[in-house]
Every structure is written in C-alpha cells, then in structure tokens.
Design a protein around this motif. Structure first.
Motif, PDB file in Angstrom:
ATOM      1  N   VAL A   4       0.870  -1.327   0.102  1.00  0.00           N
ATOM      2  CA  VAL A   4       0.038  -0.155   0.200  1.00  0.00           C
ATOM      3  C   VAL A   4       0.881   1.119  -0.164  1.00  0.00           C
ATOM      4  CG1 VAL A   4      -1.653   1.187   1.253  1.00  0.00           C
ATOM      5  CG2 VAL A   4      -1.973  -1.135   1.211  1.00  0.00           C
ATOM      6  N   TYR A  33      -9.343   1.227   3.526  1.00  0.00           N
ATOM      7  CA  TYR A  33      -9.870   1.805   4.998  1.00  0.00           C
ATOM      8  C   TYR A  33      -8.817   3.012   5.126  1.00  0.00           C
ATOM      9  CZ  TYR A  33     -10.910  -3.339   5.016  1.00  0.00           C
ATOM     10  OH  TYR A  33     -11.337  -4.576   5.053  1.00  0.00           O
ATOM     11  N   LEU A  45     -10.940   3.287  12.882  1.00  0.00           N
ATOM     12  CA  LEU A  45     -11.362   3.517  11.700  1.00  0.00           C
ATOM     13  C   LEU A  45     -11.978   4.858  11.094  1.00  0.00           C
ATOM     14  CD1 LEU A  45     -11.711   1.930   8.840  1.00  0.00           C
ATOM     15  CD2 LEU A  45     -13.927   1.369   9.858  1.00  0.00           C
ATOM     16  N   GLN A  48     -14.599   3.182   5.279  1.00  0.00           N
ATOM     17  CA  GLN A  48     -14.103   1.764   4.600  1.00  0.00           C
ATOM     18  C   GLN A  48     -14.872   1.981   3.238  1.00  0.00           C
ATOM     19  OE1 GLN A  48     -15.340  -1.558   7.080  1.00  0.00           O
ATOM     20  NE2 GLN A  48     -15.273  -2.883   4.935  1.00  0.00           N
ATOM     21  N   ASP A  56     -18.708   2.012   5.512  1.00  0.00           N
ATOM     22  CA  ASP A  56     -18.769   2.554   6.823  1.00  0.00           C
ATOM     23  C   ASP A  56     -18.049   3.828   7.081  1.00  0.00           C
ATOM     24  OD1 ASP A  56     -17.837   0.985  10.061  1.00  0.00           O
ATOM     25  OD2 ASP A  56     -18.863   3.026   9.582  1.00  0.00           O
ATOM     26  N   GLY A  97     -11.181  -8.365   0.543  1.00  0.00           N
ATOM     27  CA  GLY A  97     -12.535  -8.205   0.823  1.00  0.00           C
ATOM     28  C   GLY A  97     -12.815  -7.805   2.099  1.00  0.00           C
ATOM     29  N   THR A  98     -14.077  -8.159   2.555  1.00  0.00           N
ATOM     30  CA  THR A  98     -14.344  -8.042   3.852  1.00  0.00           C
ATOM     31  C   THR A  98     -14.292  -9.222   4.751  1.00  0.00           C
ATOM     32  OG1 THR A  98     -16.627  -8.286   3.328  1.00  0.00           O
ATOM     33  CG2 THR A  98     -15.724  -6.042   3.311  1.00  0.00           C
ATOM     34  N   GLY A  99     -14.796  -9.335   5.909  1.00  0.00           N
ATOM     35  CA  GLY A  99     -14.776 -10.360   6.459  1.00  0.00           C
ATOM     36  C   GLY A  99     -13.418 -10.675   7.412  1.00  0.00           C
ATOM     37  N   GLY A 100     -12.967 -11.702   7.430  1.00  0.00           N
ATOM     38  CA  GLY A 100     -11.569 -12.142   7.876  1.00  0.00           C
ATOM     39  C   GLY A 100     -10.296 -11.659   7.398  1.00  0.00           C
ATOM     40  N   LYS A 101     -10.888 -11.160   5.733  1.00  0.00           N
ATOM     41  CA  LYS A 101      -9.562 -10.908   5.044  1.00  0.00           C
ATOM     42  C   LYS A 101      -8.488 -10.087   5.627  1.00  0.00           C
ATOM     43  CE  LYS A 101     -11.151 -13.250   1.503  1.00  0.00           C
ATOM     44  NZ  LYS A 101     -12.258 -13.966   2.103  1.00  0.00           N
ATOM     45  N   THR A 102      -7.181 -10.291   5.655  1.00  0.00           N
ATOM     46  CA  THR A 102      -6.227  -9.672   6.395  1.00  0.00           C
ATOM     47  C   THR A 102      -6.080  -8.166   5.580  1.00  0.00           C
ATOM     48  OG1 THR A 102      -5.129 -11.640   6.822  1.00  0.00           O
ATOM     49  CG2 THR A 102      -3.708  -9.594   6.821  1.00  0.00           C
ATOM     50  N   GLN A 103      -5.829  -7.124   6.464  1.00  0.00           N
ATOM     51  CA  GLN A 103      -5.691  -6.078   5.963  1.00  0.00           C
ATOM     52  C   GLN A 103      -4.094  -5.594   5.870  1.00  0.00           C
ATOM     53  OE1 GLN A 103      -8.014  -2.959   8.121  1.00  0.00           O
ATOM     54  NE2 GLN A 103      -9.683  -4.225   8.276  1.00  0.00           N
ATOM     55  N   TYR A 104      -3.878  -5.079   4.886  1.00  0.00           N
ATOM     56  CA  TYR A 104      -2.223  -4.703   4.872  1.00  0.00           C
ATOM     57  C   TYR A 104      -2.369  -3.124   4.851  1.00  0.00           C
ATOM     58  CZ  TYR A 104      -1.879  -9.330   3.297  1.00  0.00           C
ATOM     59  OH  TYR A 104      -2.008 -10.910   3.267  1.00  0.00           O
ATOM     60  N   PHE A 105      -1.491  -2.645   5.455  1.00  0.00           N
ATOM     61  CA  PHE A 105      -1.285  -1.107   5.889  1.00  0.00           C
ATOM     62  C   PHE A 105      -0.163  -0.420   4.968  1.00  0.00           C
ATOM     63  CE2 PHE A 105      -4.039  -0.280   9.393  1.00  0.00           C
ATOM     64  CZ  PHE A 105      -4.439  -1.644   9.703  1.00  0.00           C
ATOM     65  N   GLY A 106      -0.379   0.717   4.877  1.00  0.00           N
ATOM     66  CA  GLY A 106       0.462   1.527   4.292  1.00  0.00           C
ATOM     67  C   GLY A 106       1.487   2.264   5.315  1.00  0.00           C
TER      68      GLY A 106
ATOM     69  N   TYR B  33     -12.161 -12.812  14.071  1.00  0.00           N
ATOM     70  CA  TYR B  33     -11.091 -13.087  13.582  1.00  0.00           C
ATOM     71  C   TYR B  33     -10.187 -12.234  14.786  1.00  0.00           C
ATOM     72  CZ  TYR B  33     -13.436 -14.619   9.650  1.00  0.00           C
ATOM     73  OH  TYR B  33     -14.285 -15.381   8.716  1.00  0.00           O
ATOM     74  N   ARG B  95     -12.107  -8.540  14.816  1.00  0.00           N
ATOM     75  CA  ARG B  95     -13.009  -8.027  13.885  1.00  0.00           C
ATOM     76  C   ARG B  95     -14.088  -9.219  13.609  1.00  0.00           C
ATOM     77  NH1 ARG B  95     -11.211  -6.777   7.313  1.00  0.00           N
ATOM     78  NH2 ARG B  95     -13.224  -5.878   6.798  1.00  0.00           N
ATOM     79  N   GLY B  97     -16.996 -10.458  10.908  1.00  0.00           N
ATOM     80  CA  GLY B  97     -17.846 -10.090   9.503  1.00  0.00           C
ATOM     81  C   GLY B  97     -17.337  -9.215   8.873  1.00  0.00           C
TER      82      GLY B  97
END
Lengths: 114, 113
Positions: A4, A33, A45, A48, A56, A97-106, B33, B95, B97
């Motif tokens: 990012v 985000y 946050l 999003q 959000d 995507g959303t849910g449990g997908k890992t967020q990668y930060f800048g 998660y 987190r 959902g």
C-alpha cells in the motif's frame, strides 16, 4: 507484490488550513480503509470503501473530513479546516474483501497541525 | 460493543528470551478473527499472526505463536528467541464479519541486547 502506497509521508499545516492525503492500495484489493492513529493509541477506523462505495463512515467527522475513491482504486482523504486535535498518523489499508480478510497497511502520513 | 484490552503498556525482554503479550477482548459474536500487528518506529503496521475463532488449534508463524482461549476471550502472543528487530509496538486487533478492525491500545516491547 507492491504494498500500500501513501503520500505525503509528513505534513505540517496551520490550523484552519486544508490538507489532502493519497492512498494507492495493493492491486486487486477491493476494500480500502482509512484509519486515524493518535499518539499513544491504536488506530481508529475513519472510513471503509468497498470498490468505490462507502461501507462504513460512522466515525468520520463529516463536517471537516471527506474521502473519495472515484474509480475503485486510489483514494484521497481531505481535512478542511484542520484542527489541532487532527494531529495524528493517517493510515491507509487494503484487503481483498471484508470479513476475515487480512488488512495490509501503508506507511502512513504523519500530520502535525500547529 | 466490541472492545480489545491490552493491559501491559510496556514490556522488555532480553535478546534470545521468550516474552508473552496479553490481550483480552469482548464480543457477543461467535465468528470472528483476531490479529496481532507489529508497528516499528517506522510506523508501518505489519501483520504478525492471525487466528480464526472457529479454529481450535493455536496459530503459529515461525517464532510467533498465540494462546487462544475462546471461553476466556483471551488471545496472547508469545515471541520466542526474541531478536532486536522485534522491538516495536504490538497491537491486538479483532474483527467480526464485515466490521472494521478494533485495535487495543498497544504494548511497547523493547528487546534488550
């Protein structure tokens, strides 16, 4: 794989001025985000996006903060007018995507409002 | 409401030793998660490890492992063979959902040579 990207890395402005931050997410990441991290705290946050739509923005101070992601890729976050309490690091993150997908930060943009 | 609590603002460990960082959370959800992120002085937030609540097996990533106690709502991070490069702020995050990440206030870890 490129991470990012954010710019600028640092910004110093006077109160009541405006400022804009830019974020380019990881290629293919639909969710973007913006977080605000005040010194000594965890990130919070602000907004999003899923593609170019807002999912959000409940924590975004809409009287002074705005954000857009017009083509579903890059995003800008704007503050106008800035207040002293806006001094913080602004982090952009992306995920597949959303849910449990890992967020990668800048790397973040450090803002100082004088 | 979702909350994440890190009760240790600062910790230190001797190089090559083992250290455990604590994290508790509160949620009424059953599927969620948990994450540990590392933030070195450069400010880049880096994912250390993640755990899905439905998995009973504790996640491990090389020198990093978690102790996930779902009933106690506890999610601690163990760092083995600590290295100087492990010096950073460590944030526990949670987190559910489509909701965003909720972060704790962080633990500042210093690895002493």
């Amino acid at each position: 794989e490129a991470g990012v990207a954010q710019s600028p890395r640092y910004k110093i402005i006077e109160k009541r001025q405006s400022v804009a931050f830019w974020c380019n997410p990881i290629s293919g990441h639909a969710t973007l985000y913006w977080y605000q991290q005040i010194l000594g705290q965890g990130p919070k946050l602000l907004i999003q996006f899923q593609n170019n739509g807002v999912v959000d923005d409940s924590q975004l101070p809409k009287d002074r903060f705005s954000a857009e992601r017009l083509k579903g890729v890059d995003s800008t976050l704007k503050i106008q007018p800035a207040k002293l309490e806006d001094s913080a690091v602004y982090l952009c993150a992306s995920s597949l995507g959303t849910g449990g997908k890992t967020q990668y930060f800048g790397p973040g943009t450090r803002l100082l409002v004088l | 409401a979702q909350t994440v609590t890190q009760s240790q603002p600062e910790m230190s460990v001797q190089e090559a030793e083992t250290v455990t960082l604590s994290c508790t959370y509160d949620t009424s959800e059953n599927n969620y998660y948990l994450f540990w992120y590392k933030q070195p002085p450069s400010r880049q937030m880096i994912l250390v490890i993640r755990q899905e609540a439905y998995k009973q097996q504790n996640a491990t990533e090389n020198r990093f492992s978690v102790n996930f106690q779902k009933a106690a709502k506890s999610f601690s991070l163990k760092i083995s063979d600590s290295q100087l490069g492990d010096t950073a702020m460590y944030f526990c995050a949670f987190r559910t959902g489509a909701n965003n990440l909720f972060f704790g206030t962080g633990t500042r870890l210093t690895v002493i040579p």
